[in-house]
Design a protein around this motif. Sequence first.
Motif, PDB file in Angstrom:
ATOM      1  N   ASP A   1      35.966  36.336  37.934  1.00  0.00           N
ATOM      2  CA  ASP A   1      36.379  37.598  37.311  1.00  0.00           C
ATOM      3  C   ASP A   1      36.431  37.462  35.798  1.00  0.00           C
ATOM      4  O   ASP A   1      37.499  37.365  35.197  1.00  0.00           O
ATOM      5  N   GLN A   2      35.258  37.425  35.163  1.00  0.00           N
ATOM      6  CA  GLN A   2      35.194  37.340  33.706  1.00  0.00           C
ATOM      7  C   GLN A   2      33.969  38.113  33.226  1.00  0.00           C
ATOM      8  O   GLN A   2      33.026  38.314  33.992  1.00  0.00           O
ATOM      9  N   VAL A   3      34.008  38.561  31.976  1.00  0.00           N
ATOM     10  CA  VAL A   3      32.933  39.380  31.434  1.00  0.00           C
ATOM     11  C   VAL A   3      31.729  38.514  31.034  1.00  0.00           C
ATOM     12  O   VAL A   3      30.584  38.878  31.264  1.00  0.00           O
TER      13      VAL A   3
ATOM     14  N   PRO B   1      27.329  50.258  42.852  1.00  0.00           N
ATOM     15  CA  PRO B   1      27.336  49.884  41.426  1.00  0.00           C
ATOM     16  C   PRO B   1      26.832  51.017  40.540  1.00  0.00           C
ATOM     17  O   PRO B   1      27.341  51.214  39.432  1.00  0.00           O
TER      18      PRO B   1
ATOM     19  N   HIS C   1      44.731  39.502  40.402  1.00  0.00           N
ATOM     20  CA  HIS C   1      43.930  38.857  41.437  1.00  0.00           C
ATOM     21  C   HIS C   1      44.594  38.838  42.805  1.00  0.00           C
ATOM     22  O   HIS C   1      43.919  38.934  43.823  1.00  0.00           O
TER      23      HIS C   1
ATOM     24  N   LEU D   1      24.452  42.623  32.847  1.00  0.00           N
ATOM     25  CA  LEU D   1      25.707  42.977  33.529  1.00  0.00           C
ATOM     26  C   LEU D   1      26.804  41.972  33.196  1.00  0.00           C
ATOM     27  O   LEU D   1      26.533  40.774  33.103  1.00  0.00           O
ATOM     28  N   PRO D   2      28.041  42.445  33.063  1.00  0.00           N
ATOM     29  CA  PRO D   2      29.174  41.519  32.945  1.00  0.00           C
ATOM     30  C   PRO D   2      29.189  40.603  34.172  1.00  0.00           C
ATOM     31  O   PRO D   2      28.790  41.016  35.263  1.00  0.00           O
TER      32      PRO D   2
ATOM     33  N   LEU E   1      37.163  45.582  31.801  1.00  0.00           N
ATOM     34  CA  LEU E   1      36.267  45.261  32.917  1.00  0.00           C
ATOM     35  C   LEU E   1      36.749  44.130  33.814  1.00  0.00           C
ATOM     36  O   LEU E   1      36.184  43.877  34.866  1.00  0.00           O
ATOM     37  N   THR E   2      37.791  43.406  33.386  1.00  0.00           N
ATOM     38  CA  THR E   2      38.320  42.367  34.273  1.00  0.00           C
ATOM     39  C   THR E   2      39.682  42.832  34.796  1.00  0.00           C
ATOM     40  O   THR E   2      40.258  43.770  34.286  1.00  0.00           O
ATOM     41  N   MET E   3      40.176  42.147  35.820  1.00  0.00           N
ATOM     42  CA  MET E   3      41.465  42.541  36.376  1.00  0.00           C
ATOM     43  C   MET E   3      42.602  42.003  35.508  1.00  0.00           C
ATOM     44  O   MET E   3      42.459  40.925  34.956  1.00  0.00           O
TER      45      MET E   3
ATOM     46  N   MET F   1      33.468  47.547  46.065  1.00  0.00           N
ATOM     47  CA  MET F   1      32.182  46.959  46.463  1.00  0.00           C
ATOM     48  C   MET F   1      32.394  45.781  47.404  1.00  0.00           C
ATOM     49  O   MET F   1      31.644  45.582  48.348  1.00  0.00           O
TER      50      MET F   1
ATOM     51  N   ILE G   1      29.290  40.315  42.126  1.00  0.00           N
ATOM     52  CA  ILE G   1      29.503  41.175  43.299  1.00  0.00           C
ATOM     53  C   ILE G   1      28.168  41.754  43.797  1.00  0.00           C
ATOM     54  O   ILE G   1      27.883  41.746  44.999  1.00  0.00           O
ATOM     55  N   ILE G   2      27.342  42.238  42.874  1.00  0.00           N
ATOM     56  CA  ILE G   2      26.053  42.817  43.274  1.00  0.00           C
ATOM     57  C   ILE G   2      25.181  41.750  43.932  1.00  0.00           C
ATOM     58  O   ILE G   2      24.544  41.985  44.964  1.00  0.00           O
TER      59      ILE G   2
ATOM     60  N   ASN H   1      31.340  39.399  36.337  1.00  0.00           N
ATOM     61  CA  ASN H   1      31.980  39.755  37.619  1.00  0.00           C
ATOM     62  C   ASN H   1      31.191  40.824  38.374  1.00  0.00           C
ATOM     63  O   ASN H   1      31.059  40.763  39.604  1.00  0.00           O
ATOM     64  N   ILE H   2      30.632  41.782  37.642  1.00  0.00           N
ATOM     65  CA  ILE H   2      29.856  42.827  38.304  1.00  0.00           C
ATOM     66  C   ILE H   2      28.536  42.258  38.841  1.00  0.00           C
ATOM     67  O   ILE H   2      28.130  42.552  39.968  1.00  0.00           O
TER      68      ILE H   2
ATOM     69  N   PHE I   1      27.254  48.291  28.672  1.00  0.00           N
ATOM     70  CA  PHE I   1      28.333  47.333  28.925  1.00  0.00           C
ATOM     71  C   PHE I   1      28.740  46.598  27.645  1.00  0.00           C
ATOM     72  O   PHE I   1      29.918  46.342  27.417  1.00  0.00           O
TER      73      PHE I   1
ATOM     74  N   ILE J   1      24.732  49.068  47.995  1.00  0.00           N
ATOM     75  CA  ILE J   1      23.998  48.875  46.754  1.00  0.00           C
ATOM     76  C   ILE J   1      23.983  50.147  45.881  1.00  0.00           C
ATOM     77  O   ILE J   1      23.732  50.074  44.682  1.00  0.00           O
TER      78      ILE J   1
ATOM     79  N   LEU K   1      36.449  46.902  41.317  1.00  0.00           N
ATOM     80  CA  LEU K   1      35.486  46.031  41.989  1.00  0.00           C
ATOM     81  C   LEU K   1      35.849  45.810  43.454  1.00  0.00           C
ATOM     82  O   LEU K   1      35.007  45.482  44.276  1.00  0.00           O
TER      83      LEU K   1
END
Lengths: 489, 76
Positions: B27-29, A286, A238, B36-37, A227-229, A80, B43-44, B39-40, A216, A283, A77
């Motif tokens: 930052d969590q799903v 993603p 982080h 969309l999760p 999907l998370t850090m 982006m 950001i978008i 966090n994604i 997803f 854009i 991420l």
Amino acid sequence: MDNSLIALSVIFGIVLVSSIVGMYAGGRYKMNLEQWTVAGRGFGLILVWLLMAGEIYTTFAFLGASGWAYSRGGPTLYIMAYLTLAYVFSFYFLPQIWEVGKKFGMQTQSDFFHKRYNSKNLAAVASLIGVIFIIPYLQLQLTGLGIIVEVASFGAISRVTAMLVAFGLVAAFVFVSGVRAVAWISVIKDFLMLFAAFFIGIGLPYMYYGGIGEMFTALVNAKPTHLTMPGATKVMGHSWYISTVLLTSFGFYMWPHLFSATFTAKNNNTLRKNAVIMPLYTITMPLIFFVGFTAILVVPGLANGDMALLTIVRQSYSPWFLGVIGAAGALTAMVPAAILILAAAALFAKNFYRPMISPGMTDDQVARLAKVLVVVITLVALYFAIYSATTLVNLLLLGYAGVTQFLPGVLFGLYWKRVTKPGVFTGLVTGISVVAYLVLTKQDPFFGINAGFFALCVNFIVTVAVSLMTKAEVNPFNDNPAEEAKGSA
Amino acid sequence: MHKPSLQSILIGLIPFVAMCFTVVLWDQVHPFVLGLPFNIFWIILWILITPIIMSFAYRSERARIDAQDSGMKGGA
């Protein structure tokens, strides 16, 4: 016709047509040194936008980002975030760089150091550092091209052969026409890239899961932490994210080629408008990520994540379409490569070779030397691409760790009148040394923080401390000394 | 040379706070938004909001620079 022949013919056809268009567009102008490097400062909003977009959306964005989404997950991420924030940050210093660039006739990043600090030695050091850290970025493009041809040929053509052919073409193309050709070829590349991103970014999740949301959901069920850090890594949490986003968004325009692209703008307002609209170009990113995430469960177990995008495309579509995607990928490697080569050659010839080794050279001789250097620099990057293996994103991060060390010299040069030449020189050398030490001893991330960012902090502190300890210097950028003496804006 | 104003710099800080410094908060799903999760999605969303925010910085800078260039020195 067999599959690899179809795919490769489509790639080659599109690349060839684009190159001819580019050379034709560039060929209509007579080339001198300034024309060759900054296109006579004549580009408006649209062309600057395309030129910068062309440089930014490299094979790193195409293969590297999807590759990291595939192999690393959440930490990706950062890409982006940093692209968007790099444009935000540029709003506050690119127009100013353009202003001093026009006033002092600058063509390269090192010219900035030369004029601001009145030192050709500092400029020469800056140009050498610039060229050194352009090499991994160029190597990234070469490696990407190699991957594209390797996958598109279904393994029939070796990566090395592919790199040789493609880069012969890039070098020839840079040789003949310079920056204007690159801007035009960028137009074709951007359309292809946009098309490719939308088509496969939405198409592939639908094909395998019936939708992006479904994709997803399936991924979260199968791999809840991907999907998370820190995702699939142990160290990219982080603090790594924050320090990496800061390093890369601050460092973005410190790349010598992006810095000098600033000078191609018609006026500084073009650059302000650019900074406002450019985040929208992010854009497409993603969509590229969606491809990488889709590939995780569809083509699992790839040793090299950078091959994920092309492998899933090859498995899902007919060979001619693999060719179209491959061509988009090939152009996203070749256009930035051309610009990188051009910038490195101009930097070395103009800011290192002439002032340090052969001061009597004319502009024409410098231009001729720059063209010879195009070949030399390409060969050096080719050597590294063939003989070292690392992921595309890691190559880019290494380059960023290096070039971002220019930031204190640039920002203070514009906004702090007390900064001195010894301050900038010591800070720059310290920053680069810290990067080299931490990267070579494999201490990146350093206590959870991006090593390049740590080095940048050290660099800032050293620059300030040494500047304050050394004698104040005259600031050539100050256009109203009386006003500054009173301390007003 | 036209230095940026404090006002425009403060505007530019907003996207940095949203996309970078506050990462721990978003930052969590879950919850999924628009498929969309979280966090994604976040950001978008900020990729789209940032140009709007920066257009305010642009307007503020333009107005100031035009005023300066038309001879109102020291108005910054």
